[in-house]
Scaffold this motif. Structure first.
Motif, PDB file in Angstrom:
ATOM      1  N   ILE A  19       0.820  -1.058   0.127  1.00  0.00           N
ATOM      2  CA  ILE A  19      -0.152   0.122  -0.280  1.00  0.00           C
ATOM      3  C   ILE A  19       0.781   0.984  -0.520  1.00  0.00           C
ATOM      4  O   ILE A  19       1.126   2.204  -0.633  1.00  0.00           O
ATOM      5  CB  ILE A  19      -1.033   0.253   0.801  1.00  0.00           C
ATOM      6  CG1 ILE A  19      -2.266  -1.296   0.934  1.00  0.00           C
ATOM      7  CG2 ILE A  19      -1.825   1.028   0.528  1.00  0.00           C
ATOM      8  CD1 ILE A  19      -2.800  -1.327   2.034  1.00  0.00           C
ATOM      9  N   ARG A  22       2.567   1.887  -3.377  1.00  0.00           N
ATOM     10  CA  ARG A  22       1.402   2.015  -4.467  1.00  0.00           C
ATOM     11  C   ARG A  22       0.976   3.875  -4.019  1.00  0.00           C
ATOM     12  O   ARG A  22       1.223   4.789  -4.882  1.00  0.00           O
ATOM     13  CB  ARG A  22      -0.337   1.513  -3.650  1.00  0.00           C
ATOM     14  CG  ARG A  22      -1.533   1.962  -4.961  1.00  0.00           C
ATOM     15  CD  ARG A  22      -2.731   2.200  -3.508  1.00  0.00           C
ATOM     16  NE  ARG A  22      -3.665   3.177  -4.488  1.00  0.00           N
ATOM     17  CZ  ARG A  22      -4.453   2.703  -5.548  1.00  0.00           C
ATOM     18  NH1 ARG A  22      -4.620   1.373  -5.189  1.00  0.00           N
ATOM     19  NH2 ARG A  22      -5.325   3.822  -5.736  1.00  0.00           N
ATOM     20  N   ARG A  26       1.822   6.902  -7.091  1.00  0.00           N
ATOM     21  CA  ARG A  26       0.548   7.367  -7.142  1.00  0.00           C
ATOM     22  C   ARG A  26       1.644   8.627  -7.365  1.00  0.00           C
ATOM     23  O   ARG A  26       0.869   9.775  -7.465  1.00  0.00           O
ATOM     24  CB  ARG A  26      -0.809   7.229  -6.367  1.00  0.00           C
ATOM     25  CG  ARG A  26      -1.359   5.988  -6.615  1.00  0.00           C
ATOM     26  CD  ARG A  26      -2.131   6.442  -8.292  1.00  0.00           C
ATOM     27  NE  ARG A  26      -3.228   6.634  -8.541  1.00  0.00           N
ATOM     28  CZ  ARG A  26      -3.486   7.392  -9.607  1.00  0.00           C
ATOM     29  NH1 ARG A  26      -3.096   7.369 -10.487  1.00  0.00           N
ATOM     30  NH2 ARG A  26      -4.701   8.577  -8.796  1.00  0.00           N
ATOM     31  N   ASP A  39      -6.975   6.052  -3.590  1.00  0.00           N
ATOM     32  CA  ASP A  39      -6.066   6.681  -3.819  1.00  0.00           C
ATOM     33  C   ASP A  39      -6.091   6.850  -1.326  1.00  0.00           C
ATOM     34  O   ASP A  39      -5.487   6.592  -1.382  1.00  0.00           O
ATOM     35  CB  ASP A  39      -5.542   7.821  -4.293  1.00  0.00           C
ATOM     36  CG  ASP A  39      -5.207   7.555  -5.032  1.00  0.00           C
ATOM     37  OD1 ASP A  39      -4.732   6.484  -6.057  1.00  0.00           O
ATOM     38  OD2 ASP A  39      -5.864   8.030  -6.595  1.00  0.00           O
ATOM     39  N   ASN A 263      -3.535  -3.788  -5.943  1.00  0.00           N
ATOM     40  CA  ASN A 263      -2.265  -3.153  -6.305  1.00  0.00           C
ATOM     41  C   ASN A 263      -1.909  -3.005  -7.451  1.00  0.00           C
ATOM     42  O   ASN A 263      -0.783  -2.065  -8.089  1.00  0.00           O
ATOM     43  CB  ASN A 263      -1.968  -2.564  -5.077  1.00  0.00           C
ATOM     44  CG  ASN A 263      -2.595  -1.927  -3.809  1.00  0.00           C
ATOM     45  OD1 ASN A 263      -2.447  -0.434  -3.886  1.00  0.00           O
ATOM     46  ND2 ASN A 263      -3.095  -2.725  -3.090  1.00  0.00           N
ATOM     47  N   ILE A 266      -1.308  -0.774 -10.072  1.00  0.00           N
ATOM     48  CA  ILE A 266      -1.088   0.376 -10.196  1.00  0.00           C
ATOM     49  C   ILE A 266       0.094   0.911  -9.454  1.00  0.00           C
ATOM     50  O   ILE A 266       0.702   1.607 -10.027  1.00  0.00           O
ATOM     51  CB  ILE A 266      -1.648   1.280  -9.078  1.00  0.00           C
ATOM     52  CG1 ILE A 266      -3.515   1.218  -8.493  1.00  0.00           C
ATOM     53  CG2 ILE A 266      -1.040   2.652  -8.419  1.00  0.00           C
ATOM     54  CD1 ILE A 266      -3.521   2.099  -9.610  1.00  0.00           C
ATOM     55  N   ILE A 267       1.577   0.030  -9.388  1.00  0.00           N
ATOM     56  CA  ILE A 267       2.385   0.141  -9.159  1.00  0.00           C
ATOM     57  C   ILE A 267       3.311  -0.682 -10.869  1.00  0.00           C
ATOM     58  O   ILE A 267       4.717  -1.260 -10.175  1.00  0.00           O
ATOM     59  CB  ILE A 267       3.391  -0.660  -8.082  1.00  0.00           C
ATOM     60  CG1 ILE A 267       2.514  -2.263  -7.931  1.00  0.00           C
ATOM     61  CG2 ILE A 267       2.130   0.057  -6.706  1.00  0.00           C
ATOM     62  CD1 ILE A 267       3.060  -3.245  -6.919  1.00  0.00           C
ATOM     63  N   GLU A 330      -2.601   6.081 -15.682  1.00  0.00           N
ATOM     64  CA  GLU A 330      -1.743   5.064 -15.484  1.00  0.00           C
ATOM     65  C   GLU A 330      -1.771   4.411 -16.707  1.00  0.00           C
ATOM     66  O   GLU A 330      -2.803   4.664 -17.721  1.00  0.00           O
ATOM     67  CB  GLU A 330      -3.102   3.799 -14.833  1.00  0.00           C
ATOM     68  CG  GLU A 330      -2.616   4.055 -13.488  1.00  0.00           C
ATOM     69  CD  GLU A 330      -3.966   4.532 -12.472  1.00  0.00           C
ATOM     70  OE1 GLU A 330      -3.978   5.053 -11.013  1.00  0.00           O
ATOM     71  OE2 GLU A 330      -4.813   4.781 -13.006  1.00  0.00           O
TER      72      GLU A 330
END
Length: 384
Positions: A19, A22, A26, A39, A263, A266-267, A330
């Motif tokens: 987390i 992430r 962001r 987020d 996640n 996102i990463i 993204e």
């Protein structure tokens, strides 16, 4: 008294690290001023995950895994209300109710985060935004049903930790059939629906097979959450006296997997850069060969014959006037230049942006605004 299982806290630590990563991705890609709902919800899920892990610890380490379940009528009648066992069974049952509540809350928070991510990912794509909006409704209705069933399924509520007389299966939180089914069925169905949003598009999008497989694996991670949920349900129903501890352990495992899966998309830019440094960048390339992340070009897509008689249509991955499909912040899809694309002289679609998956040119921020396709291709002779 049962010893605490360090596995739960190990998984908690890893989940919180993911987390944090992430948030870092962001923060560096879009900045805190552009944070979206997910987020903020994901760190909240991390806090609830911590509370769930503590509850699982208390069930096993402090109350010995004892609850108001797995007792014969004779054992219930013989148990002294002033004894330590009676105290542990009551509090173990109370913690089980709290643990079920945390467990459902985390799962649905993570699902909402995924839905919000998909709402950005599908901006401007035909039909898909509507499916994401339906996902919000589905998640709201199913969570309300689950939460109310957990809190109100047994009335009066003190029967959840009643020892004698037997309160019945529905009031035994460790092995309540209502709890198991009312959570696992909506959990599995909502995960399947969320997976159905991006996967059909990934299957038909014009990218290389290697990149297509990588992306489909990335967005199919919920299948592992589904397996963990089913295993947890079966474990609770078949573990006997160890059901309280085993169920709590599998709740932590499923929560961890759901956080990882939610996640990863996102990463994944950070993972791409790490893969490039160790020579595994081919996993994120559509052809397996060199490419240049950050290059953008227009791409022509021939329309089917039934569309050639109508007005010009938009390809599912074309860029709307004021939005960027598949990721305003993204960059998921990459090189769509399969061999042979754009060679036919059919009616074509304009302003297609293709984002390839290697490091960007120097000085270009990973998520800053990109020039229009016309600006990139003005000197290449492409018809736009």
């Amino acid at each position: 008294m049962a010893k605490a299982d360090p596995e739960a806290f190990t998984l908690l630590s890893l989940g919180l690290v993911i987390i944090i990563i992430r948030i870092y991705v962001r923060w560096t890609s879009v900045g805190p001023a552009n944070f979206q709902v997910d987020d903020y919800l994901m760190p909240l899920a991390g806090l609830v995950y911590t509370a769930e892990t503590v509850a699982a610890y208390l069930v096993g380490a402090k109350f010995g895994g004892l609850t108001n379940s797995y007792m014969t009528p004779e054992e219930r009648a013989a148990l002294d209300p002033n004894s330590r066992e009676y105290y542990d069974r009551q509090w173990g049952s109370k913690i089980q109710v709290i643990g079920w509540s945390f467990y459902a809350c985390i799962l649905w928070l993570v699902k909402v985060c995924v839905a919000v991510f998909y709402s950005r990912l599908t901006t401007g794509l035909q039909n898909l935004p509507g499916r994401v909006r339906f996902a919000y409704v589905l998640l709201g209705v199913t969570y309300l049903a689950v939460a109310l069933s957990i809190l109100l399924g047994c009335q009066p509520m003190h029967k959840y930790w009643q020892i004698n007389p037997d309160p019945g299966n529905i009031c035994q939180p460790t092995k309540s059939t209502l709890y198991v089914l009312i959570v696992v069925i909506p959990n599995v169905l909502t995960d399947l629906y969320l997976m159905s949003i991006p996967l059909p598009l990934l299957w038909t999008v014009n990218i290389g097979i290697r990149r297509k497989i990588t992306l489909m694996a990335l967005f199919s991670g919920a299948s592992f959450v589904i397996m963990a949920a089913i295993i947890r349900a079966v474990t609770i129903m078949t573990s006997g006296a160890e059901g309280a501890v085993s169920g709590s352990q599998w709740a932590c495992r499923e929560t961890f997997v759901s956080i990882v899966v939610a996640n990863l998309p996102i990463i994944q830019p950070l993972i791409r850069r790490g893969a490039q440094k160790v020579g595994l960048s081919a996993l994120f390339s559509s052809t397996g060969g060199p490419s240049s992340y950050g290059r953008h070009r227009t791409q022509s897509f021939p329309l089917s014959s039934r569309n050639q008689q109508s007005k010009r249509s938009r390809h599912p991955l074309s860029i709307p006037n004021n939005t960027t499909a598949w990721g305003s912040d993204e960059h998921i899809l990459v090189d769509g230049s399969d061999k042979g694309a754009g060679k036919k002289n059919d009616i074509t679609v304009t302003q297609e942006m293709i984002i390839e998956s290697e490091p960007r040119r120097t000085g270009h921020h990973i998520d800053e605004a990109l020039p229009s396709p016309n600006a990139w291709d003005s000197n290449r002779g492409h018809a736009v």
